[in-house]
Design an enzyme around this catalytic site. Structure first.
Site, PDB file in Angstrom:
ATOM      1  N   CYS A   1       0.810  -1.218   0.000  1.00  0.00           N
ATOM      2  CA  CYS A   1       0.000   0.000   0.000  1.00  0.00           C
ATOM      3  C   CYS A   1       0.847   1.274   0.000  1.00  0.00           C
ATOM      4  O   CYS A   1       0.444   2.290  -0.561  1.00  0.00           O
ATOM      5  CB  CYS A   1      -0.970   0.009   1.186  1.00  0.00           C
ATOM      6  SG  CYS A   1      -0.231  -0.369   2.783  1.00  0.00           S
TER       7      CYS A   1
ATOM      8  N   HIS B   1      -2.399   6.854   3.709  1.00  0.00           N
ATOM      9  CA  HIS B   1      -0.943   6.965   3.875  1.00  0.00           C
ATOM     10  C   HIS B   1      -0.476   8.306   3.308  1.00  0.00           C
ATOM     11  O   HIS B   1      -0.752   8.648   2.170  1.00  0.00           O
ATOM     12  CB  HIS B   1      -0.232   5.840   3.112  1.00  0.00           C
ATOM     13  CG  HIS B   1      -0.362   4.489   3.729  1.00  0.00           C
ATOM     14  ND1 HIS B   1      -1.001   4.255   4.926  1.00  0.00           N
ATOM     15  CD2 HIS B   1       0.110   3.272   3.324  1.00  0.00           C
ATOM     16  CE1 HIS B   1      -0.935   2.958   5.217  1.00  0.00           C
ATOM     17  NE2 HIS B   1      -0.284   2.341   4.265  1.00  0.00           N
TER      18      HIS B   1
END
Lengths: 378, 378, 378, 378
Positions: free
Chosen positions: A159, A268
């Site tokens: 990710c 993120h």
């Protein structure tokens, strides 16, 4: 998205259906225009139970009613043999064997697990970057013992890797190869799955370490941004020359990643600094334009889960931010901000990506959509 | 620390006593072995009130009883004329004029404000790094109009600058000049004072921008790590040659800072990567040894507020962390961890500093202690 | 606290020494004036390893150096036979058998586990409330098969029960029995141990349920606030009449508890509302005075870990708060605020208790101190 | 919701359009089937600027493009005279005068501010509870000097009041009047607007106090759950008898509220305990059935913003939770869980409401929709 009625839906199976990524697959696929959820697989602990009973549902949208009463199956190919596509949200400790068995059973597996990412015949695809790597599948099938007709494995990236390779891909296409790259991540807790990060470790805290993550970023980035090349000396696979991933060999790409866990649920944030091979490098203004203009194959070819805008560039000095921007386009694109000169390398900026959407399940789904469009999935 | 009885205490005044930094000064000075709080100054809104009434106390230790009934004064030199040392926690919008007036009134001012940090005759001191910059004070006094005998201003650095210059100073002393520096900060909300960051902006979020912070880090680091040099062509100040801060001129230091606000109450975490001038660079092992062995002047000369260990180096892969390590040594030292090679520069590591202690009030206090030891404060 | 030299230290063993409560025991006992850590016990997974290797240290103060090299023992009585006191931070799934075996081996066990709290011969003691319940120990020993001379078990209460029974005890002593009680808790994550609450469950969230907690509060409160009475018809134990806990039988106490988990690291906040038996009830002012004047036996008899002020009453309308007030007196007392009339019952207020100090390890330690003072521990 | 084409849209103005509630109005109204945003009003600081420039947009969905270039107006009636409906998100310090002036200018004002909530001729409406209170408007108009034809003010309740009165209304309709009520709130930071709660006050913390909130809950609940009655002795307003709000006079309702702020972005959690007038009280099972079956007028009459399910009752023991359940039905309904017996009163349960949707803007909008349906807005 509305289910389209002009062709029969493609039946899909979901491995690891009770896990975090599996739940996200179910959420996204329950309203998908092409795919219809057909089988849910999980561990033997869950097998035999209705999905609603087996799962500890952790999505912020309610469980789709269509799956509540589906009986969970063991992750064995027999129950999945009618599935045109298999999505895997399996944990790494079991994904290797199970995904291998599904491939051997002539099933098309799109996996979030890390097990096959470094396999020289398995593509590692971020769908807004390198869908053309799907071309390696014929080689993967030909080299399998016995050779396969329909079965294969496609992986998507970690990710955190996914977040920065999208803008980097846009920059390389426009300005040529990147020479050096520094990335500092501030990663959301959902990246660690459930139960994942204990709350005592992260409330009012930052953990400046995520096991294995920095190495993954440094390695995966090269495979994704690199191309494929003929193996030297040439070896034939059937009538084709054997291909290998060149790992960005045309310009050896130095990458330094530093990974941190922060008390954010989803999204993120990454601080990126790059040095281009070319000199002089592009200006911040040129970089912004290139990012905004980026139009990856997934959009060009009409993958239904691809975002309308692959990279959203913010002009406000304090954006993107996880809580404010992660839900944009259902998390299928990425957001970039603070594009400016770097006094040490050339250009620096920040990237935000929804780690559970484009960073995980959405990537697998777009990969499968493209494979359908290209006839790789039949 | 116990108050020592073998000499009379030095009376101190605190400017901005009701603010966040002022409260921290009071907390630390109420148990200081040399200094005794004599006057508290704040805005005219607070002046005339007992301190306990004027302040919105936000420290996690109770208000020292000795200050509760002290009547807050206006920030005018008259009320402070008997103070041997003035500590300033004033906001930047008023610090310039007030601190200037106090200096002109022959008072010794140790300031946390940014206003005089760039003044060519005012030292910018991180007490575990460059206490020798106090030598510029005689020049500051001589050039004042009219010349001063006792009055001066000493500043300490921005809380995020402070964190990384301490290990960098240790490295430069051992391995020679650093050539390039990349710092990515994850800064605590207390760095913005009170009320500071609105909770809606930071819970479940990261803000990848702090106004003016990156420029401060890039500029201040050079002044602090640099030395002083004779001005060319030579100019005399009295009988001495005029000095200037060389801004690390012997090795032009390229610095790239990226600043982020994270949902942490106290403790700035910084990811640092450095390239040394020398080749080959030191190994991670050598870097760890140098950091552990670092013994700055404040320790050597016995400043009572200096930490026993200036730099604590962690071997665990996931430390330091703000919540776990910020309180170590009452926040007077810094913690370093994850010392390892950087694939792009030479060495990277993380630093944690308590932004309200060594990053603010503790720095001013050690600076003043050293000035007392050196006879600069009389 | 300084270790006192006028008598030999009492050697102590700690069961569950690697767990959250065990770590807290070590932190507190390493500077205790009477007790000296002699043996550390943990599961067979840890046994045989140096403590520093076996533990995942999660305290915000560094591990005391004295325990780092102590080799962890299995939780069997043999290795602990020289210990004058055993503190148990064991998990409930093993505490029953182990603590029973230690008692049978004539060891004095002070336990945080819930297993024996409902035993009719085991006292359940909150040390600022009902130390006199230690008197049941002789009966516990006499009824044991075979009868015991030195071995016994004393338990302390659930961390949330502890918080409110302290002010309630003060009120009952002054104003007579309470008739009805409503408590709504907002409990810190540390109350669930480590790894405990997954961060995905609690960041930006409240969980309005803690398994078994409401029932524990409702039951334990009655045992703690109640007295002991002769069993009817009288039965003799040796020459004494058999005693039983009366569960507040003189005034049947209706209790309604609602428990919530909130994103706070340490410090349980509780909203309490009470109805007194007497009419008219005391005024808020009288309640504040009674709380401030409360002086439990642990203080009167000089238990070294007892707080100077058992109940700190705040006048500010917005206090106590976990982050601001939990560390007061090292968490050995409780804080009360917002004492006011309740339109439905009589009086309402809020209580804050440090769930890992007075709510856990500190309670066990004061219980043991009192047992030493009373000669129950020999 | 799709804009319906069978009738012309009703033009609306928004007061306080740059504030938190104003932004929420814009977000909701930009896709409303009946209403079209016509004018945006804010303080003179914003007036004259394009909305996108004037606002600090804090919604997690992007600013609707239609409002970006609208020039913000001063909050004076002239610019709004063509608006069929005025929504007010004004702060209390200015809302009184401005809303009064708008009413006097014959405008229909639906307000979130508290200023007129206690006015005996202004209805205080939670749209899933007491829409019939709109009947007081004709009296409000008749008693105005000069009498009004179209102008009026309707208020909606405090965000925390709104949460619990919805299930209480369902219970009273089914089981008759409630006699006593205890509510303990855990309120989200967004309830305090922006900048609102400083992050240093709430991260890792609970604040057991919200100024004025407990009194508001205790007062507003009675006005909302009560009915209207003829004033005695009868007074005529035109040909009608003067009405007054009876404040639940048929059964004097004792209410005790305790309010806490917790580190949650959106979603007020409330622990509720009730005692019914009737005896025996309904069982938890009967309560669940009544809550699920509740179908308020807003649904019956087809208000487009009313939720499909007014009250969602959870069977899982640990739900609802703010992060998981607040977005259900776009926050237009409420969620209830943990329905069980209360040992002190009769029944207790928890309620979750989205404080910025049904707790604020959505309430005003449904009120206006109903007023349109009833012909009160013309």
């Amino acid at each position: 998205m509305q289910r389209q009625s002009d062709r029969p839906p493609i039946t899909v199976g979901i491995l690891g259906a009770t896990g975090t990524v599996g739940q996200r697959f179910i959420t996204l696929l329950s309203v998908h225009p092409w795919f219809a959820i057909h089988v849910l697989g999980a561990s033997s602990r869950s097998a035999g139970k209705p999905y609603a009973t087996a799962v500890n549902w952790k999505q912020i949208t309610p469980m789709p009613s269509a799956v509540k009463d589906m009986v969970v199956e063991d992750c064995k190919p027999e129950a999945f043999k009618e599935c045109g596509v298999i999505f895997s949200g399996l944990d790494a400790d079991v994904a290797g064997d199970i995904e291998g068995a599904f491939r051997a059973a002539e099933l098309a597996v799109f996996s979030n697990a890390k097990n096959y990412r470094r396999d020289p015949h398995v593509p590692l695809i971020v769908p807004l970057v390198n869908l053309e790597h799907l071309s390696i599948i014929s080689q993967q099938q030909a080299l399998h013992s016995p050779p396969l007709k329909k079965g294969f494995i496609v992986t998507n990236a970690n990710c955190s890797t996914t977040a920065h390779v999208i803008p980097l891909s846009a920059l390389e296409r426009k300005f040529g190869p990147i020479d050096r790259l520094m990335v500092t991540t501030m990663q959301a807790i959902s990246g660690a799955g459930y139960p994942g990060v204990p709350s005592l470790d992260i409330i009012d805290n930052v953990v400046p370490y995520i096991s294995g993550e920095e190495e993954k970023i440094e390695w995966e980035t090269r495979k994704i941004l690199g191309g494929t090349a003929d193996v030297e000396p040439e070896q034939l696979v059937g009538e084709k020359v054997l291909q290998e991933f060149d790992m960005h060999a045309h310009t050896p790409l130095k990458i330094s990643a530093s990974c941190n866990r922060v008390p954010v649920t989803v999204g993120h944030m990454i601080n990126v600094s790059v040095k281009f091979s070319r000199s002089p490098p592009p200006s911040p203004q040129q970089v912004c334009e290139a990012l905004r203009a980026y139009r990856p194959s997934a959009q060009v070819h009409g993958c239904p889960s691809a975002p309308v805008q692959a990279i959203t560039v913010h002009d406000e000095p304090d954006r993107p931010q996880p809580r404010m921007d992660r839900a944009h386009q259902d998390g299928a694109g990425v957001s970039v901000g603070r594009v400016r000169q770097c006094p040490v390398l050339d250009i620096k900026f920040v990237v935000l990506a929804d780690n559970v959407s484009i960073g995980a399940a959405t990537s697998s789904i777009i990969n499968a959509e493209y494979a359908v469009l290209k006839g790789v999935v039949r």
